[in-house]
Scaffold this motif. Sequence first.
Motif, PDB file in Angstrom:
ATOM      1  N   LEU A   1      -8.565  85.585  45.467  1.00 47.07           N
ATOM      2  CA  LEU A   1      -8.681  84.211  44.745  1.00 47.07           C
ATOM      3  C   LEU A   1      -9.858  83.231  44.836  1.00 47.07           C
ATOM      4  CD1 LEU A   1      -5.216  83.528  46.169  1.00 47.07           C
ATOM      5  CD2 LEU A   1      -5.743  84.785  43.941  1.00 47.07           C
ATOM      6  N   GLY A   2     -10.378  82.607  43.882  1.00 43.38           N
ATOM      7  CA  GLY A   2     -11.382  81.860  43.742  1.00 43.38           C
ATOM      8  C   GLY A   2     -10.895  80.537  42.949  1.00 43.38           C
ATOM      9  N   THR A   3     -11.314  79.440  43.615  1.00 43.22           N
ATOM     10  CA  THR A   3     -11.013  77.988  42.986  1.00 43.22           C
ATOM     11  C   THR A   3     -11.886  76.831  43.422  1.00 43.22           C
ATOM     12  OG1 THR A   3      -9.238  76.409  42.720  1.00 43.22           O
ATOM     13  CG2 THR A   3      -9.409  77.565  44.922  1.00 43.22           C
ATOM     14  N   PRO A   4     -12.309  75.836  42.598  1.00 39.21           N
ATOM     15  CA  PRO A   4     -12.930  74.707  42.914  1.00 39.21           C
ATOM     16  C   PRO A   4     -11.745  73.922  43.719  1.00 39.21           C
ATOM     17  CG  PRO A   4     -12.204  74.630  40.569  1.00 39.21           C
ATOM     18  CD  PRO A   4     -12.143  76.101  41.012  1.00 39.21           C
ATOM     19  N   ALA A   5     -12.226  72.851  44.525  1.00 35.02           N
ATOM     20  CA  ALA A   5     -11.256  72.129  45.204  1.00 35.02           C
ATOM     21  C   ALA A   5     -11.320  70.807  44.166  1.00 35.02           C
ATOM     22  CB  ALA A   5     -11.680  71.623  46.611  1.00 35.02           C
ATOM     23  N   ASN A   6     -10.010  70.486  43.525  1.00 39.68           N
ATOM     24  CA  ASN A   6     -10.152  69.585  42.402  1.00 39.68           C
ATOM     25  C   ASN A   6      -9.130  68.389  42.927  1.00 39.68           C
ATOM     26  OD1 ASN A   6     -11.860  70.911  40.751  1.00 39.68           O
ATOM     27  ND2 ASN A   6     -10.325  71.852  39.532  1.00 39.68           N
ATOM     28  N   LEU A   7      -9.801  67.413  43.401  1.00 34.13           N
ATOM     29  CA  LEU A   7      -8.883  66.120  43.909  1.00 34.13           C
ATOM     30  C   LEU A   7      -8.117  66.597  44.897  1.00 34.13           C
ATOM     31  CD1 LEU A   7      -7.839  64.854  40.066  1.00 34.13           C
ATOM     32  CD2 LEU A   7      -9.597  64.049  41.498  1.00 34.13           C
ATOM     33  N   GLY A   8      -8.623  67.211  45.899  1.00 32.16           N
ATOM     34  CA  GLY A   8      -7.838  67.665  46.850  1.00 32.16           C
ATOM     35  C   GLY A   8      -6.955  68.825  46.838  1.00 32.16           C
ATOM     36  N   TYR A   9      -7.163  69.573  45.850  1.00 27.68           N
ATOM     37  CA  TYR A   9      -6.031  70.610  45.310  1.00 27.68           C
ATOM     38  C   TYR A   9      -6.822  71.958  44.823  1.00 27.68           C
ATOM     39  CZ  TYR A   9      -1.245  72.137  44.321  1.00 27.68           C
ATOM     40  OH  TYR A   9      -0.136  72.877  44.311  1.00 27.68           O
ATOM     41  N   MET A  10      -6.064  73.091  44.685  1.00 25.13           N
ATOM     42  CA  MET A  10      -6.410  73.872  44.132  1.00 25.13           C
ATOM     43  C   MET A  10      -6.651  73.605  42.702  1.00 25.13           C
ATOM     44  SD  MET A  10      -3.336  76.623  43.638  1.00 25.13           S
ATOM     45  CE  MET A  10      -2.220  76.287  44.995  1.00 25.13           C
ATOM     46  N   SER A  11      -7.345  74.483  41.510  1.00 28.99           N
ATOM     47  CA  SER A  11      -7.676  73.982  40.430  1.00 28.99           C
ATOM     48  C   SER A  11      -6.276  74.204  39.635  1.00 28.99           C
ATOM     49  CB  SER A  11      -8.608  74.926  39.632  1.00 28.99           C
ATOM     50  OG  SER A  11      -8.137  76.341  39.485  1.00 28.99           O
ATOM     51  N   GLY A  12      -6.057  73.498  38.623  1.00 28.51           N
ATOM     52  CA  GLY A  12      -4.981  73.613  37.881  1.00 28.51           C
ATOM     53  C   GLY A  12      -4.800  74.891  37.237  1.00 28.51           C
ATOM     54  N   ALA A  13      -5.913  75.752  36.943  1.00 35.57           N
ATOM     55  CA  ALA A  13      -6.042  77.191  36.381  1.00 35.57           C
ATOM     56  C   ALA A  13      -5.255  77.992  37.517  1.00 35.57           C
ATOM     57  CB  ALA A  13      -7.203  77.293  35.882  1.00 35.57           C
ATOM     58  N   LEU A  14      -5.633  77.719  38.795  1.00 35.13           N
ATOM     59  CA  LEU A  14      -4.959  78.766  39.759  1.00 35.13           C
ATOM     60  C   LEU A  14      -3.498  78.512  39.896  1.00 35.13           C
ATOM     61  CD1 LEU A  14      -5.713  81.041  41.401  1.00 35.13           C
ATOM     62  CD2 LEU A  14      -6.301  79.548  43.374  1.00 35.13           C
ATOM     63  N   LYS A  15      -3.430  77.044  39.953  1.00 31.73           N
ATOM     64  CA  LYS A  15      -1.636  76.672  40.031  1.00 31.73           C
ATOM     65  C   LYS A  15      -1.123  77.450  38.714  1.00 31.73           C
ATOM     66  CE  LYS A  15       1.433  73.893  41.307  1.00 31.73           C
ATOM     67  NZ  LYS A  15       2.692  74.254  40.631  1.00 31.73           N
TER      68      LYS A  15
END
Length: 149
Positions: free
Chosen positions: A57-71
């Motif tokens: 799994l790969g994600t940016p940290a966006n606002l302290g959370y996984m990306s909305g796309a991975l969510k």
Amino acid sequence: MARLLVVHHSPTDRLAGLTGAVLEGAGNPAIVGVEVVSRPALEATADDVLGADGYVLGTPANLGYMSGALKHFFDTTYNDCLEVSTGRPWGMWVHGATDTTGARLAVEKVVTGLGWRAAAEPVELVGDEPDGIDRCWELGAVMAAHLMR
């Protein structure tokens, strides 16, 4: 043949480079008997998860959370994959400008619920770490080698 599913959100050149390194490492010619499948997080389906033997799994940290796309990926696949994918190996990379802790913990909570087992240490990258590409390449290679039969 084993299948490694790489689910990622790579909206920038930097993130696409990290995903590319994971795919390159997983496709190492020394690793045989493993098919590598790459899916953007907004396109990955429960069938992709169920058809795989392991996951990166790969994600940016966006606002302290996984990306909305991975969510979104987890939201749309979780129930169909619950119990069926238990025990499968997983690994992850996460990149943040200043911190990755919240994103890593969020992903770990979801995969713990799915019953997946960590097969590699998370690759956490902050800022422009010079060894990030190498660490992602190694993650891909380790995860694919883990699936060799």
